[in-house]
Write an enzyme that holds these catalytic residues in place. Structure first.
Site, mmCIF file in Angstrom:
data_model
loop_
_atom_site.group_PDB
_atom_site.id
_atom_site.type_symbol
_atom_site.label_atom_id
_atom_site.label_comp_id
_atom_site.label_asym_id
_atom_site.label_seq_id
_atom_site.Cartn_x
_atom_site.Cartn_y
_atom_site.Cartn_z
ATOM 1 N N GLU A 1 0.874 -1.183 0.000
ATOM 2 C CA GLU A 1 0.000 0.000 0.000
ATOM 3 C C GLU A 1 0.904 1.224 0.000
ATOM 4 O OE1 GLU A 1 -3.105 -0.357 -0.673
ATOM 5 O OE2 GLU A 1 -2.758 -2.510 -0.639
ATOM 6 N N CYS B 1 -1.586 9.389 3.810
ATOM 7 C CA CYS B 1 -1.627 8.967 2.403
ATOM 8 C C CYS B 1 -2.924 9.443 1.776
ATOM 9 C CB CYS B 1 -1.504 7.459 2.313
ATOM 10 S SG CYS B 1 -2.682 6.633 3.359
#
Ligand code: NAD
Length: 517
Positions: free
Chosen positions: A287, A321
């Site tokens: 990720e 993020c």
């Protein structure tokens, strides 16, 4: 319990004195524990390598939060060997035992919540509220993955052919290497580690060098919860010396990584090479970064959009993020949007994270601060700074929340992940163009649209190419169970942490057909 009945851990409201007072006490208690050294523990043994990683308080880098004995290559080998040797026993243990241990871990985190909040304030520079959200998410991951593991232990029935008993079981994979980032130093570390453990894998966890104390504290939780010492190693060490070693090791079966695109792609490449003696294709769950956009359509509620962008861009200093780093605004609202946003940004208070009056604390470290300042310099050339743009006085790594307007889609600050409190604002002539601009990215993690026009919202549902889309709300703050999290394209493998399918990444399915007549 049905998955839809899962409930998230509530947040403490620190504006209430009865919550603020114990948080102050926790901060004092944690501060009294600064500078302690933490041994490396592998299996039942403890090691003091003498090569110490110093973790500091980014609000005041003169303060040492913890000292951590770094692993050598030899000790990293040993950690893999211990995990490998213990794997068959852990895999064969009844799922109920592992699930019970995970539920105990949740209960311990809940009991120590304020203490963990305080470690996050000091080691990661999180505000009280951001720290509370991080620790709550960690608790959610434990409870939710315990629930998922229970369901996985009793899989849905298969089609039964005449004269056969047909079934499928989920088996663990083997030794996993877990590499989390510093920005959710508890939640992501806990989520990736416990998903692997509860499904019967053993793990070697290499936490970020910026937040090793939080990881060491979580190792205490795993121990108290009853996870056997050989099932996990929490090990700090340099990427070059031990990171590559554990990723390329032939006994490593999978790597669960969350972090930057650069490091994630490198790990993916290293993991794809077959080492001598290796008998599987390593699985990589990666990720990675984001360059998340919020579209403010001409039919938007402007005040709601300004507030949503503000929270999304500057919460935890933009170091998420999921943070909004691109606002794409209809030209009809553009000037009004900028004016309202700039006014609100100027009100944001920045300073030491332990002072609850500060909405923004420091950025994580000096290197990051310099990189963000370099991007601001690039942004000055590419656009017009309408708020912020500078480092603030003080010892800590404090930056002003910064808004740079009139950015073109090809600009570097529109395309590259900055990972700090810097927002690029772009003008769109219509919704069509706004959507094209939003999708003009190598990443595809989160995105949001503010619009009261159902047709445009429907188009965003279908065409805004992101793993996590939000409508008329901020693009940060994914909740376990409600917003399974993970992105498209260079944002990673879209594993959907906190979602119903997540544990499948940590297992392999075995189909069994028995002739019964
Ligand atoms: P990073 O890539 O610098 O580091 C991530 C982890 O990798 C750290 O633990 C680091 O120590 C380790 N690492 C670095 N080099 C290594 C090597 N050679 N071998 C093994 N491990 C190595 O990222 P970061 O600065 O910690 O985190 C910020 C990044 O993470 C941002 O790009 C952000 O977008 C991303 N992120 C993504 C998600 C998501 O769910 N998609 C969530 C949080 C953060």
């Amino acid at each position: 319990m049905r998955l839809s009945d899962f409930r998230n851990e509530p947040y403490a409201d620190f504006s209430k004195p009865e919550n603020a007072a114990p948080m102050r006490a926790a901060l004092a208690q944690v501060r009294a524990g600064f500078g302690k050294d933490y041994e490396l523990r592998i299996g039942g043994e403890r090691f003091r390598t003498g090569d110490l990683l110093k973790s500091i308080n980014p609000s005041n880098p003169d303060e040492v939060v913890g000292l951590h004995h770094k692993a050598t290559a030899e000790l990293a080998e040993r950690a893999i060997a211990v995990a490998d040797a213990f794997f068959p026993a852990w895999a064969a243990a009844p799922a109920a035992e592992r699930i019970a241990a995970l539920r105990r871990a949740a209960a311990i985190l809940r009991r120590r919540k304020l203490e963990f909040d305080a470690w996050l304030v000091y080691e990661a520079g999180k505000s009280w509220a951001e720290a509370e959200a991080d620790v709550s998410e960690a608790i959610d991951f434990c409870d939710y993955y315990a629930l998922l593991a229970e369901r996985q232990a009793v899989p849905e029935a298969l089609v039964q052919l005449p004269g056969e008993r047909d079934e499928m079981r989920y088996l663990p994979l083997g030794v996993g290497v877990v590499i989390p980032p510093w920005n959710f130093p508890l939640a992501i570390l806990v989520g990736m580690t416990t998903a692997a453990l509860v499904t019967g894998n053993t793990v070697v966890v290499k936490p970020s060098s910026d937040t090793p104390t939080i990881a060491a504290k979580f190792a205490e939780v795993l121990e108290e919860a009853g996870f056997p010492a050989q099932s996990y190693t929490m090990m700090v060490g340099s990427g070059a010396e031990v990171g590559d070693l554990i990723v390329t090791h032939p006994r490593t079966r999978f790597i669960s990584f969350t972090g930057s695109r650069e490091v994630g792609l490198r790990i993916n490449e290293l993991a794809a090479r077959t080492a001598k003696g290796q008998i599987w294709i390593k699985r990589v769950i990666a990720e990675m970064g984001g360059k998340d956009a919020i579209i403010i359509d001409e039919d938007a509620d402007l005040d709601a959009a300004v507030q949503g962008v503000l929270w999304s861009a500057f919460g935890y200093q933009g170091q998420k993020c999921s943070a909004c780093s691109r606002a794409i605004v209809s030209e009809k609202l553009y000037d009004a949007f900028l004016e309202k946003l700039a006014a609100k940004v100027q009100e944001i208070q920045v300073g030491p994270a332990d002072d609850p009056a500060n909405y923004m604390g420091p950025v994580i470290n000096e290197k990051s601060m310099k990189s963000i300042l370099d991007y601001i310099a690039i942004g000055r050339a590419e656009g017009r700074v309408v708020a912020g743009g500078n480092r603030l006085q003080g010892n800590g790594y404090f930056l002003e929340p910064t808004v740079i307007a009139d950015i073109l889609p090809e600009s570097r600050i529109f395309q590259e992940e900055i990972f700090g409190p810097v927002l690029a604002v772009t003008r769109a002539k219509d919704f069509e163009q706004a959507l094209a601009m939003a999708n003009n990215s190598e990443y595809g993690l989160t995105g949001a649209i503010y619009s009261n026009n159902p047709a445009k919202v429907e188009r965003a549902r279908n065409e805004f190419f992101v793993g996590n889309l939000y409508i008329n709300r901020k693009c940060t703050g994914a909740m376990v169970g409600a917003h399974p999290f993970g992105g498209f394209n260079m944002s990673g493998t879209d594993s959907k942490a906190g979602g119903p399918d997540y544990l499948l990444w940590f297992t392999q399915a075995k189909s069994i057909a028995e002739r019964i007549s």
